[in-house]
Design an enzyme around this catalytic site. Sequence first.
Site, PDB file in Angstrom:
ATOM      1  N   ASP A 231     -20.947   2.742  23.942  1.00 22.95           N
ATOM      2  CA  ASP A 231     -20.257   1.888  22.971  1.00 22.95           C
ATOM      3  C   ASP A 231     -19.813   0.581  23.608  1.00 22.95           C
ATOM      4  O   ASP A 231     -18.682   0.133  23.392  1.00 22.95           O
ATOM      5  CB  ASP A 231     -19.068   2.645  22.375  1.00 22.95           C
ATOM      6  CG  ASP A 231     -18.547   1.966  21.112  1.00 22.95           C
ATOM      7  OD1 ASP A 231     -19.227   1.060  20.586  1.00 22.95           O
ATOM      8  OD2 ASP A 231     -17.442   2.337  20.658  1.00 22.95           O
TER       9      ASP A 231
ATOM     10  N   ARG B  33     -15.450  -5.685  21.493  1.00 23.57           N
ATOM     11  CA  ARG B  33     -14.181  -5.075  21.044  1.00 23.57           C
ATOM     12  C   ARG B  33     -13.692  -4.022  22.042  1.00 23.57           C
ATOM     13  O   ARG B  33     -12.518  -3.660  22.030  1.00 23.57           O
ATOM     14  CB  ARG B  33     -14.342  -4.447  19.650  1.00 23.57           C
ATOM     15  CG  ARG B  33     -15.304  -3.308  19.606  1.00 23.57           C
ATOM     16  CD  ARG B  33     -15.514  -2.666  18.241  1.00 23.57           C
ATOM     17  NE  ARG B  33     -16.650  -1.733  18.322  1.00 23.57           N
ATOM     18  CZ  ARG B  33     -17.916  -2.077  18.238  1.00 23.57           C
ATOM     19  NH1 ARG B  33     -18.225  -3.321  18.005  1.00 23.57           N
ATOM     20  NH2 ARG B  33     -18.891  -1.193  18.372  1.00 23.57           N
TER      21      ARG B  33
ATOM     22  N   ASP C 230     -12.387   1.855  26.716  1.00 24.70           N
ATOM     23  CA  ASP C 230     -12.686   2.720  25.582  1.00 24.70           C
ATOM     24  C   ASP C 230     -13.816   3.684  25.854  1.00 24.70           C
ATOM     25  O   ASP C 230     -14.992   3.390  25.623  1.00 24.70           O
ATOM     26  CB  ASP C 230     -12.991   1.909  24.315  1.00 24.70           C
ATOM     27  CG  ASP C 230     -12.644   2.737  23.079  1.00 24.70           C
ATOM     28  OD1 ASP C 230     -12.958   3.942  23.106  1.00 24.70           O
ATOM     29  OD2 ASP C 230     -12.035   2.221  22.149  1.00 24.70           O
TER      30      ASP C 230
HETATM   31  C1  7X1 Z   1      -4.233  -3.380  21.736  1.00 23.96           C
HETATM   32  O1  7X1 Z   1      -3.987  -4.402  22.637  1.00 23.96           O
HETATM   33  C2  7X1 Z   1      -4.046  -4.091  23.988  1.00 23.96           C
HETATM   34  C3  7X1 Z   1      -4.514  -2.873  24.471  1.00 23.96           C
HETATM   35  C4  7X1 Z   1      -4.544  -2.635  25.851  1.00 23.96           C
HETATM   36  C5  7X1 Z   1      -4.998  -1.413  26.409  1.00 23.96           C
HETATM   37  N1  7X1 Z   1      -5.443  -0.401  25.597  1.00 23.96           N
HETATM   38  C6  7X1 Z   1      -5.782   0.886  26.010  1.00 23.96           C
HETATM   39  C7  7X1 Z   1      -4.827   1.733  26.494  1.00 23.96           C
HETATM   40  O2  7X1 Z   1      -3.509   1.456  26.687  1.00 23.96           O
HETATM   41  C8  7X1 Z   1      -2.945   2.670  27.241  1.00 23.96           C
HETATM   42  O3  7X1 Z   1      -3.956   3.622  27.315  1.00 23.96           O
HETATM   43  C9  7X1 Z   1      -5.116   3.051  26.879  1.00 23.96           C
HETATM   44  C10 7X1 Z   1      -6.376   3.544  26.778  1.00 23.96           C
HETATM   45  C11 7X1 Z   1      -7.371   2.710  26.297  1.00 23.96           C
HETATM   46  C12 7X1 Z   1      -7.067   1.403  25.931  1.00 23.96           C
HETATM   47 CL1  7X1 Z   1      -8.308   0.404  25.353  1.00 23.96          CL
HETATM   48  N2  7X1 Z   1      -5.000  -1.249  27.747  1.00 23.96           N
HETATM   49  C13 7X1 Z   1      -4.579  -2.250  28.556  1.00 23.96           C
HETATM   50  N3  7X1 Z   1      -4.116  -3.418  28.090  1.00 23.96           N
HETATM   51  C14 7X1 Z   1      -4.100  -3.635  26.741  1.00 23.96           C
HETATM   52  C15 7X1 Z   1      -3.629  -4.864  26.225  1.00 23.96           C
HETATM   53  C16 7X1 Z   1      -3.610  -5.089  24.859  1.00 23.96           C
HETATM   54  O4  7X1 Z   1      -3.146  -6.262  24.288  1.00 23.96           O
HETATM   55  C17 7X1 Z   1      -2.442  -7.195  25.072  1.00 23.96           C
HETATM   56  C18 7X1 Z   1      -1.851  -8.286  24.195  1.00 23.96           C
HETATM   57  C19 7X1 Z   1      -2.897  -9.060  23.454  1.00 23.96           C
HETATM   58  N4  7X1 Z   1      -2.331 -10.229  22.742  1.00 23.96           N
HETATM   59  C20 7X1 Z   1      -3.213 -11.390  22.917  1.00 23.96           C
HETATM   60  C21 7X1 Z   1      -2.699 -12.611  22.216  1.00 23.96           C
HETATM   61  C22 7X1 Z   1      -2.431 -12.328  20.779  1.00 23.96           C
HETATM   62  C23 7X1 Z   1      -1.545 -11.131  20.622  1.00 23.96           C
HETATM   63  C24 7X1 Z   1      -2.112  -9.933  21.342  1.00 23.96           C
END
Ligand code: 7X1
Length: 367
Positions: free
Chosen positions: A152, A156, A170
């Site tokens: 995948d 995104r 992911d």
């Molecule tokens: C959803 O946004 C973010 C997710 C993040 C992430 N995701 C993730 C996990 O977190 C804990 O366990 C996880 C397992 C899989 C995944 Cl994919 N992981 C790490 N960092 C992430 C950061 C994310 O967003 C940061 C803020 C983004 N911001 C950008 C400017 C506009 C507003 C949002």
Amino acid sequence: MYVDPSNYDKPEDAIVEFTAEIDASLLYLEMLIGKGEFGEVYKGSMTGALGKKHPVAVKTLKKDTTPKSERDFLLEASVMGQFDCPNVLKLKGVVTKYRPWMIVMEFMSNGSLDNFLKANDGRLSHLELISMAKGVGVGMKYLAEMNFVHRDLAARNVLIDGNLVCKVSDFGLSRELEEKESSRGEYATTGGKIPIRWTAPEATKYRKFSSASDVWSFGIFLWEIMSFAERPYWDWDNFKVMEEIDNGFRLPAPLNCPKGVHDLMMKCWKTERVERPSFTEINKILDGWIEKPTMEGDIDLSYALRSWLESIKMAEYTEYFVAAGYQRPRELHSIKEGDLKEWGITLVGHRNKIMKGIKNLQAKKNG
Ligand code: 7X1
């Protein structure tokens, strides 16, 4: 080698083997940044051994959830816990001794790459875009060498940090086809959830997933990068996408995409999977562009500079800037009028126009 944690009798055993239990009192959840069917993602901080706080992303699992989603939660953490590569999202640990269960990851401040590209449409240079692709190429090479098939890869599912470092994330679909949460209806539901427009034909038709099918997805991912996250195959439905691919159609080069980069995409989209390049080969090609940007006209890193000069009707001087070692508008702030004269820009009116343009660039940058 990657070990499939679903081969363990009990997912709890895989968790003990591949992850570290974190003391929940070290975690502080600051802000909700994502919401899914089975839980939420927060920006938070974790206190390290020396008392210093580190930013983290924390995925929580709802308290009142099903045994199946509990199992999936543990398996996802057990997959991520096995990877250690600068371009694969890093697991810091889990909380499973207390509720709610949590997965703690390094924090990627710019979030998902598709949103980042859309928000910065036209504002990133080819060098920046190719360097992002190279990061993901490194992550994918690592996963392929671990014998792990992602299934995948898409913008995104790539996260980007404050230094524009991209990391593959992911690992849901790779593990369990049935449970992938849908985003924008990307996952077709006949016989498992498959992101049709990112997936190689042998995988959509016969479920032959391999590192070579990940290479096909990398080609689509590269197209997403170069088009600033346009939707592959636009508004076509999945059936049309599959039919057109079978008939030999391939995505055209996005606007302003160098020919060499589109040629690489086309190699990734060879119908015969053995004819596709490996991630090692892909990374060598990307490296060549990053290290010797102007070689053989493969990739023109001065595109943003030319566009800017075009905007002030001075495009004829692009080569003067490139010869003087400038490739991007943001590098121009230290240029003096005397430099332009020295490079051979003889018309004073043109020199004034360029200097005015540089001043405007600076003013824009300073807000
Ligand atoms: C959803 O946004 C973010 C997710 C993040 C992430 N995701 C993730 C996990 O977190 C804990 O366990 C996880 C397992 C899989 C995944 Cl994919 N992981 C790490 N960092 C992430 C950061 C994310 O967003 C940061 C803020 C983004 N911001 C950008 C400017 C506009 C507003 C949002």
